[in-house]
Scaffold this active site. Sequence first.
Site, PDB file in Angstrom:
ATOM      1  N   SER A 155      44.882 -36.013  57.879  1.00  0.00           N
ATOM      2  CA  SER A 155      45.970 -36.501  58.425  1.00  0.00           C
ATOM      3  C   SER A 155      47.239 -35.750  58.260  1.00  0.00           C
ATOM      4  O   SER A 155      48.127 -36.093  58.982  1.00  0.00           O
ATOM      5  CB  SER A 155      46.015 -37.938  58.293  1.00  0.00           C
ATOM      6  OG  SER A 155      46.587 -38.534  57.241  1.00  0.00           O
TER       7      SER A 155
ATOM      8  N   LYS B  69      50.991 -40.766  54.165  1.00  0.00           N
ATOM      9  CA  LYS B  69      51.852 -40.600  55.559  1.00  0.00           C
ATOM     10  C   LYS B  69      53.192 -40.373  55.466  1.00  0.00           C
ATOM     11  O   LYS B  69      53.961 -40.775  54.315  1.00  0.00           O
ATOM     12  CB  LYS B  69      51.589 -41.911  56.515  1.00  0.00           C
ATOM     13  CG  LYS B  69      50.346 -42.409  56.754  1.00  0.00           C
ATOM     14  CD  LYS B  69      49.405 -41.429  57.643  1.00  0.00           C
ATOM     15  CE  LYS B  69      47.985 -42.199  57.686  1.00  0.00           C
ATOM     16  NZ  LYS B  69      46.964 -40.955  58.183  1.00  0.00           N
TER      17      LYS B  69
END
Length: 194
Positions: free
Chosen positions: A39, A78
């Site tokens: 990700s 993230k």
Amino acid sequence: MKYILKEIFSTIVIFLVMFLVILGVYKYIAEPFIVDGASMEYTLRSGERLWMLKLNNIDRFDVVIFPAPSDEEKLYVKRVIGVPGDTIAYENGELILNGEAMNEPYLAQKESEFDGNFTYDFTLEEITGEITVPEGKLFVMGDNRRNSLDGRRFGFIDADDVLGEADFIHWPLNEFGLLDKYELSEDGTEIVAR
């Protein structure tokens, strides 16, 4: 015999102090972390090992580590896109932050592999029901926008849940070094390297 006992005691005390210092560093200052998943490509790659710093103030565009909203045993990594008070939207694949269109330099390498919009269009209100990021919350997204379970699915995260900032890659050796850092320019119109 007294001398030997004194040396043994001294060695035990030294090891105990070293253990407590290391434990304190892990708990309060820095902790190792292994990236699991794609990700954050190409900023971070699966299997990379890094140190997360726990004392840093978290700001926009920092890469942070926090418990997954659906499973607190799992950790996510993230990028912070929005902090309290920010308005966020994507139009034609471009970040609109507080009304200003922004180029996201940390996406360039991965984005070049795709045709069309790398980030699908949305508004913060469509996803969360909020116009701005609320106090005490953060809006996060992965850099691999086409392959990231992030704020577009689970909404905001609590700022207090952030465990640390991804700061320093120590493995593999060819990636050894500090992560690139970004911030909003003084006039709030572009994302610049720190």
